[in-house]
Design an enzyme around this catalytic site. Sequence first.
Site, short mmCIF file in Angstrom:
data_model
loop_
_atom_site.label_atom_id
_atom_site.label_comp_id
_atom_site.label_asym_id
_atom_site.label_seq_id
_atom_site.Cartn_x
_atom_site.Cartn_y
_atom_site.Cartn_z
N SER A 1 0.75 0.91 12.51
CA SER A 1 -0.56 0.52 13.04
C SER A 1 -1.53 0.29 11.88
CB SER A 1 -1.12 1.63 13.93
OG SER A 1 -2.47 1.41 14.25
N TYR B 1 -3.99 9.24 16.73
CA TYR B 1 -3.15 8.06 16.52
C TYR B 1 -3.02 7.76 15.04
CZ TYR B 1 -1.25 3.47 17.85
OH TYR B 1 -0.45 2.38 18.03
#
Length: 270
Positions: free
Chosen positions: A151, A164
Amino acid sequence: MDQFSLKDKVIVVTGGTGILGEAFVNGIAGAGGTAVILGRKLEVAQLRAQKIIDASGRALAIQADVLKKDEIIAARGKVLAEFGKIDGLVNAAGGNMPGGIVQPEADVFDLDMDGLRQVMELNLWGTLLPTQYFGKEIAKNATGSIVNISSMASQRAITKVLGYTLAKTAVDAYTKWFAVETANRYGDRVRMNAIAPGFFLTEQNRTLLTTPDGGFTTRGNLVINQTPFKRFGVPEELVGALIWLLSDASKFVTGTVINVDGGFAVNSGV
């Protein structure tokens, strides 16, 4: 022979019932591979598998939770019973959760540790566990490839998404570490790489980034302004990098993180 072909390769895709997962399994089938669609939503997996089969492709739908060892082992048995081998794995299961988000008004010294831990487990352990059990079979072949999903949050400090960020940063470190260790043990028979998507609209972030009338929220505008291409990505735009990493075209590539982000990560904003 087309070195980008996935013909005769059996590829397991965790999170195969998600939005990005749908692009992945269709891309694998389109490249001639057998797509094993693994997810918690069996009905969705079955519909996607049938669509591929109706188009003369090969696919198998399996229900499993990537955090449950017994379900992963059972899924592995089904794949081997159906196809006799596993050539590749795409660790696409993951996502964010409310407990892993830190709002601007929150006290950063009073974090929801349980919430952060849940997001870490889903994204990190949800990558490690499938690799442990499917990877053991991949290592038995002449060539095999494991692709993780990273990510932008692991490369840039993105507000709110602490859980995250921690998880995907760990996935990057794991990708590099595991690539070296598998090479030490199996030579070039097992490769591990990662794809780092930029901002793609999914079920989880659509309302955070876009308004009901199709415009951008404040956060959505911040993302667009940081992205030189000035748009969000389309899931199918991840498929080229995925096929390359799964195919023999990338036989000398391991331990890398490939950005597919419209320039987000390299843009200084100046």
